[in-house]
Scaffold this motif. Structure first.
Motif, PDB file in Angstrom:
ATOM      1  N   LEU A 192       0.829  -1.207   0.000  1.00  0.00           N
ATOM      2  CA  LEU A 192       0.000   0.000   0.000  1.00  0.00           C
ATOM      3  C   LEU A 192       0.866   1.260   0.000  1.00  0.00           C
ATOM      4  CD1 LEU A 192      -2.790  -1.114   2.486  1.00  0.00           C
ATOM      5  CD2 LEU A 192      -3.099  -0.611   0.050  1.00  0.00           C
ATOM      6  N   ALA A 193       1.950   1.240   0.754  1.00  0.00           N
ATOM      7  CA  ALA A 193       2.868   2.392   0.770  1.00  0.00           C
ATOM      8  C   ALA A 193       3.496   2.581  -0.606  1.00  0.00           C
ATOM      9  CB  ALA A 193       3.938   2.191   1.834  1.00  0.00           C
ATOM     10  N   PHE A 194       3.880   1.479  -1.237  1.00  0.00           N
ATOM     11  CA  PHE A 194       4.469   1.539  -2.583  1.00  0.00           C
ATOM     12  C   PHE A 194       3.461   2.115  -3.571  1.00  0.00           C
ATOM     13  CE2 PHE A 194       5.169  -0.323  -6.778  1.00  0.00           C
ATOM     14  CZ  PHE A 194       6.524  -0.093  -6.993  1.00  0.00           C
ATOM     15  N   CYS A 195       2.230   1.635  -3.513  1.00  0.00           N
ATOM     16  CA  CYS A 195       1.207   2.115  -4.448  1.00  0.00           C
ATOM     17  C   CYS A 195       0.902   3.598  -4.227  1.00  0.00           C
ATOM     18  CB  CYS A 195      -0.058   1.272  -4.314  1.00  0.00           C
ATOM     19  SG  CYS A 195       0.099  -0.398  -5.003  1.00  0.00           S
ATOM     20  N   ALA A 196       0.866   4.012  -2.969  1.00  0.00           N
ATOM     21  CA  ALA A 196       0.637   5.430  -2.690  1.00  0.00           C
ATOM     22  C   ALA A 196       1.782   6.279  -3.234  1.00  0.00           C
ATOM     23  CB  ALA A 196       0.471   5.649  -1.190  1.00  0.00           C
ATOM     24  N   GLU A 197       3.006   5.803  -3.047  1.00  0.00           N
ATOM     25  CA  GLU A 197       4.180   6.536  -3.525  1.00  0.00           C
ATOM     26  C   GLU A 197       4.164   6.693  -5.036  1.00  0.00           C
ATOM     27  OE1 GLU A 197       9.074   6.015  -3.702  1.00  0.00           O
ATOM     28  OE2 GLU A 197       7.846   4.615  -2.533  1.00  0.00           O
ATOM     29  N   HIS A 198       3.686   5.670  -5.738  1.00  0.00           N
ATOM     30  CA  HIS A 198       3.720   5.675  -7.200  1.00  0.00           C
ATOM     31  C   HIS A 198       2.365   6.008  -7.834  1.00  0.00           C
ATOM     32  CE1 HIS A 198       7.843   4.130  -7.571  1.00  0.00           C
ATOM     33  NE2 HIS A 198       7.576   3.465  -6.461  1.00  0.00           N
ATOM     34  N   GLY A 199       1.410   6.405  -7.031  1.00  0.00           N
ATOM     35  CA  GLY A 199       0.103   6.793  -7.569  1.00  0.00           C
ATOM     36  C   GLY A 199      -0.658   5.646  -8.204  1.00  0.00           C
ATOM     37  N   ILE A 200      -0.535   4.460  -7.629  1.00  0.00           N
ATOM     38  CA  ILE A 200      -1.180   3.274  -8.188  1.00  0.00           C
ATOM     39  C   ILE A 200      -2.457   2.952  -7.427  1.00  0.00           C
ATOM     40  CG2 ILE A 200      -0.971   0.784  -8.568  1.00  0.00           C
ATOM     41  CD1 ILE A 200       2.059   1.214  -8.859  1.00  0.00           C
ATOM     42  N   GLY A 201      -3.559   2.963  -8.140  1.00  0.00           N
ATOM     43  CA  GLY A 201      -4.829   2.463  -7.625  1.00  0.00           C
ATOM     44  C   GLY A 201      -5.444   1.584  -8.692  1.00  0.00           C
ATOM     45  N   ALA A 202      -6.451   0.824  -8.334  1.00  0.00           N
ATOM     46  CA  ALA A 202      -7.131   0.000  -9.325  1.00  0.00           C
ATOM     47  C   ALA A 202      -7.975   0.879 -10.246  1.00  0.00           C
ATOM     48  CB  ALA A 202      -8.015  -1.024  -8.628  1.00  0.00           C
ATOM     49  N   GLU A 203      -8.152   0.412 -11.476  1.00  0.00           N
ATOM     50  CA  GLU A 203      -9.106   1.031 -12.386  1.00  0.00           C
ATOM     51  C   GLU A 203     -10.467   0.413 -12.068  1.00  0.00           C
ATOM     52  OE1 GLU A 203      -8.136   3.417 -14.728  1.00  0.00           O
ATOM     53  OE2 GLU A 203      -6.225   3.249 -13.644  1.00  0.00           O
ATOM     54  N   ILE A 204     -11.418   1.231 -11.667  1.00  0.00           N
ATOM     55  CA  ILE A 204     -12.644   0.672 -11.100  1.00  0.00           C
ATOM     56  C   ILE A 204     -13.905   1.162 -11.804  1.00  0.00           C
ATOM     57  CG2 ILE A 204     -11.534   0.476  -8.843  1.00  0.00           C
ATOM     58  CD1 ILE A 204     -13.381   2.843  -7.956  1.00  0.00           C
ATOM     59  N   GLU A 205     -14.947   0.374 -11.605  1.00  0.00           N
ATOM     60  CA  GLU A 205     -16.308   0.778 -11.941  1.00  0.00           C
ATOM     61  C   GLU A 205     -17.100   0.660 -10.647  1.00  0.00           C
ATOM     62  OE1 GLU A 205     -20.092  -0.658 -14.689  1.00  0.00           O
ATOM     63  OE2 GLU A 205     -18.055  -1.046 -15.403  1.00  0.00           O
ATOM     64  N   ARG A 206     -17.500   1.789 -10.092  1.00  0.00           N
ATOM     65  CA  ARG A 206     -18.223   1.777  -8.823  1.00  0.00           C
ATOM     66  C   ARG A 206     -19.684   1.404  -9.069  1.00  0.00           C
ATOM     67  NH1 ARG A 206     -18.381   7.018  -4.937  1.00  0.00           N
ATOM     68  NH2 ARG A 206     -16.134   7.019  -5.407  1.00  0.00           N
ATOM     69  N   ILE A 207     -20.218   0.510  -8.236  1.00  0.00           N
ATOM     70  CA  ILE A 207     -21.597   0.049  -8.417  1.00  0.00           C
ATOM     71  C   ILE A 207     -22.354   0.108  -7.096  1.00  0.00           C
ATOM     72  CG2 ILE A 207     -21.008  -1.487 -10.336  1.00  0.00           C
ATOM     73  CD1 ILE A 207     -21.302  -3.842  -8.313  1.00  0.00           C
ATOM     74  N   ALA A 208     -23.680   0.074  -7.213  1.00  0.00           N
ATOM     75  CA  ALA A 208     -24.546  -0.075  -6.044  1.00  0.00           C
ATOM     76  C   ALA A 208     -24.689  -1.554  -5.710  1.00  0.00           C
ATOM     77  CB  ALA A 208     -25.908   0.541  -6.326  1.00  0.00           C
ATOM     78  N   ALA A 209     -25.029  -1.844  -4.470  1.00  0.00           N
ATOM     79  CA  ALA A 209     -25.141  -3.233  -4.036  1.00  0.00           C
ATOM     80  C   ALA A 209     -26.173  -4.005  -4.853  1.00  0.00           C
ATOM     81  CB  ALA A 209     -25.482  -3.286  -2.556  1.00  0.00           C
ATOM     82  N   ALA A 210     -27.217  -3.336  -5.302  1.00  0.00           N
ATOM     83  CA  ALA A 210     -28.253  -4.008  -6.085  1.00  0.00           C
ATOM     84  C   ALA A 210     -27.734  -4.517  -7.419  1.00  0.00           C
ATOM     85  CB  ALA A 210     -29.437  -3.064  -6.304  1.00  0.00           C
ATOM     86  N   GLU A 211     -26.547  -4.070  -7.828  1.00  0.00           N
ATOM     87  CA  GLU A 211     -25.974  -4.484  -9.114  1.00  0.00           C
ATOM     88  C   GLU A 211     -24.976  -5.635  -8.978  1.00  0.00           C
ATOM     89  OE1 GLU A 211     -25.112  -0.801 -11.744  1.00  0.00           O
ATOM     90  OE2 GLU A 211     -25.001  -0.050  -9.679  1.00  0.00           O
ATOM     91  N   ILE A 212     -24.836  -6.209  -7.775  1.00  0.00           N
ATOM     92  CA  ILE A 212     -23.819  -7.247  -7.555  1.00  0.00           C
ATOM     93  C   ILE A 212     -24.023  -8.440  -8.475  1.00  0.00           C
ATOM     94  CG2 ILE A 212     -22.973  -8.959  -5.915  1.00  0.00           C
ATOM     95  CD1 ILE A 212     -23.417  -6.858  -3.697  1.00  0.00           C
ATOM     96  N   ASN A 213     -25.234  -8.949  -8.587  1.00  0.00           N
ATOM     97  CA  ASN A 213     -25.449 -10.149  -9.400  1.00  0.00           C
ATOM     98  C   ASN A 213     -25.143  -9.889 -10.874  1.00  0.00           C
ATOM     99  OD1 ASN A 213     -26.440 -12.066  -7.362  1.00  0.00           O
ATOM    100  ND2 ASN A 213     -28.109 -10.599  -7.141  1.00  0.00           N
ATOM    101  N   GLU A 214     -25.519  -8.711 -11.340  1.00  0.00           N
ATOM    102  CA  GLU A 214     -25.174  -8.341 -12.722  1.00  0.00           C
ATOM    103  C   GLU A 214     -23.659  -8.233 -12.879  1.00  0.00           C
ATOM    104  OE1 GLU A 214     -25.597  -4.529 -15.796  1.00  0.00           O
ATOM    105  OE2 GLU A 214     -26.748  -4.560 -13.920  1.00  0.00           O
ATOM    106  N   ALA A 215     -23.006  -7.672 -11.873  1.00  0.00           N
ATOM    107  CA  ALA A 215     -21.546  -7.544 -11.931  1.00  0.00           C
ATOM    108  C   ALA A 215     -20.882  -8.916 -11.999  1.00  0.00           C
ATOM    109  CB  ALA A 215     -21.041  -6.767 -10.714  1.00  0.00           C
ATOM    110  N   TYR A 216     -21.394  -9.898 -11.264  1.00  0.00           N
ATOM    111  CA  TYR A 216     -20.841 -11.248 -11.325  1.00  0.00           C
ATOM    112  C   TYR A 216     -20.891 -11.790 -12.751  1.00  0.00           C
ATOM    113  CZ  TYR A 216     -20.239 -12.243  -6.304  1.00  0.00           C
ATOM    114  OH  TYR A 216     -19.789 -12.272  -5.011  1.00  0.00           O
ATOM    115  N   GLU A 217     -22.007 -11.597 -13.407  1.00  0.00           N
ATOM    116  CA  GLU A 217     -22.134 -12.079 -14.788  1.00  0.00           C
ATOM    117  C   GLU A 217     -21.157 -11.356 -15.704  1.00  0.00           C
ATOM    118  OE1 GLU A 217     -23.838 -14.736 -15.549  1.00  0.00           O
ATOM    119  OE2 GLU A 217     -24.436 -14.828 -13.431  1.00  0.00           O
ATOM    120  N   ARG A 218     -20.987 -10.076 -15.467  1.00  0.00           N
ATOM    121  CA  ARG A 218     -20.063  -9.314 -16.311  1.00  0.00           C
ATOM    122  C   ARG A 218     -18.612  -9.701 -16.067  1.00  0.00           C
ATOM    123  NH1 ARG A 218     -21.172  -3.089 -15.995  1.00  0.00           N
ATOM    124  NH2 ARG A 218     -19.289  -3.178 -17.312  1.00  0.00           N
ATOM    125  N   VAL A 219     -18.265 -10.018 -14.815  1.00  0.00           N
ATOM    126  CA  VAL A 219     -16.896 -10.464 -14.533  1.00  0.00           C
ATOM    127  C   VAL A 219     -16.608 -11.759 -15.280  1.00  0.00           C
ATOM    128  CG1 VAL A 219     -15.352 -11.362 -12.756  1.00  0.00           C
ATOM    129  CG2 VAL A 219     -16.675  -9.298 -12.310  1.00  0.00           C
TER     130      VAL A 219
END
Length: 346
Positions: A303-330
């Motif tokens: 985590l310290a390394f990622c903070a130092e180098h500006g590394i975070g995941a590329e994300i798509e934020r979702i609501a909890a109601a979209e979890i099952n759809e997200a599983y299919e998309r994964v």
């Protein structure tokens, strides 16, 4: 005990739905975390669907947890209310074996306690991050540096440490050629970390569909493995290949891409056994290895390394109601590159 809201699978392969679960009262060395974000890992899907064997239900998945401390036990010294923290794949271990004492709790000889789909030392099932709160012993909580937003930090608690640990162990560094198989939830973080470590990075993906993304994330080269010429052109090229995919691979073909003494390290887990010819290892003294997340100290280091180098995941934020759809998309590889649940929507 405290009743909190969560999303759970009531049975194997069943859709997840909103429910409530009981969290233990805060004990002497416990930290109560107000969960803000929880990443969706392919492991969650494997376990909900019992792809890796019998599981415990109802199941609340989630081992990529980012949040804020809201209460600490009287013996806690590492955290205070208001701290930004994370919880990854482990919430306990024996703490006494050589591996635990060396900060490699994932290899605990008595068996580490997983964040969900496990039985804790108190005999109760563990429930993961698809919930509003979690109670965890302070020794299995990590600080999230201020330079990392909580939503993009959440997937680092699994995807980050899963790729950082083998890249460090097997020497990704300036002058080294590293290939990452797959540009998905794990692979895209692996590319960022390998690039930040100074290695020359190549993505090996089934097609060139994500080539532009791969290059933007830090890859120097991008090849389609569906093209047989790729294996001819890259034969004997790499010091290290990191496989992040859960699909079965032709290990003989990928081992041919290693230099003498090179290593092919697996962090993705196919559901079926795989095979290879031993001569693929013997010729060139090559190494076929695996890597299992990382211990708590190395997770904090990551985590310290990622903070130092500006590394975070590329994300798509979702609501909890979209979890099952997200599983299919994964499972359809239709995410760039990690779903993160906003737990305020639970």
């Amino acid at each position: 005990m405290t009743t909190v809201a969560a999303y759970a699978a009531p049975a194997a392969k069943a859709p997840l739905g909103r429910t409530t679960i009981e969290r233990r009262a805060v004990r002497e060395f416990d930290v109560l975390i107000d969960i803000k974000f929880a990443g969706i890992c392919h492991t969650d899907i494997h376990q909900v669907r019992e792809s890796w064997g019998e599981a415990i239900f109802p199941m609340v998945p989630g081992h990529e947890i980012a949040g804020v401390v809201s209460e600490v036990g009287p013996g806690v010294t590492k955290y205070k209310a208001g701290d930004r923290v994370g919880v990854g794949c482990l919430v306990d271990s024996c703490r006494e074996c050589g591996y635990c004492k060396a900060g490699q709790e994932q290899h605990c000889v008595r068996g580490s306690v997983q964040t969900y789909n496990a039985i804790g030392k108190d005999g109760e099932p563990t429930y993961g991050g698809y919930s509003t709160h979690v109670v965890v012993d302070e020794n299995f909580v990590v600080h999230i540096p201020d330079g990392l937003a909580l939503d993009v930090a959440a997937p680092l608690l699994c995807a980050g440490i899963t790729t950082y640990a083998p890249l460090k162990q097997w020497g990704a560094a300036p002058g080294k050629k590293v290939a990452v198989i797959g540009l998905g939830g794990l692979g895209h973080v692996g590319v960022k970390i390998a690039h930040a470590l100074g290695a020359e990075v190549t993505v090996l993906s089934q097609s060139l569909r994500k080539e532009d993304d791969g290059l933007k994330l830090g890859a120097d080269h991008y090849y389609a493995t569906s093209d047989p010429k790729t294996f001819e052109e890259l034969a004997g090229s790499f010091d290290l290949i990191l496989s992040t995919v859960s699909a079965p691979l032709d290990f003989d073909a990928y081992l041919s891409l290693l230099r003498t003494g090179g290593a092919l390290v697996n962090v993705g887990v196919p559901e079926e056994p795989v095979s290879f010819y031993p001569f693929s290892l013997i010729r060139g003294s090559k190494i076929l290895a695996g890597s299992l997340i990382g211990g708590i100290p190395e997770t904090q280091e990551m985590l310290a390394f990622c903070a130092e180098h500006g590394i975070g995941a590329e994300i798509e934020r979702i609501a909890a109601a979209e979890i099952n759809e997200a599983y299919e998309r994964v499972t359809a590889s239709d995410v760039r590159y990690r779903f993160v649940i906003d737990t305020a929507t639970i």
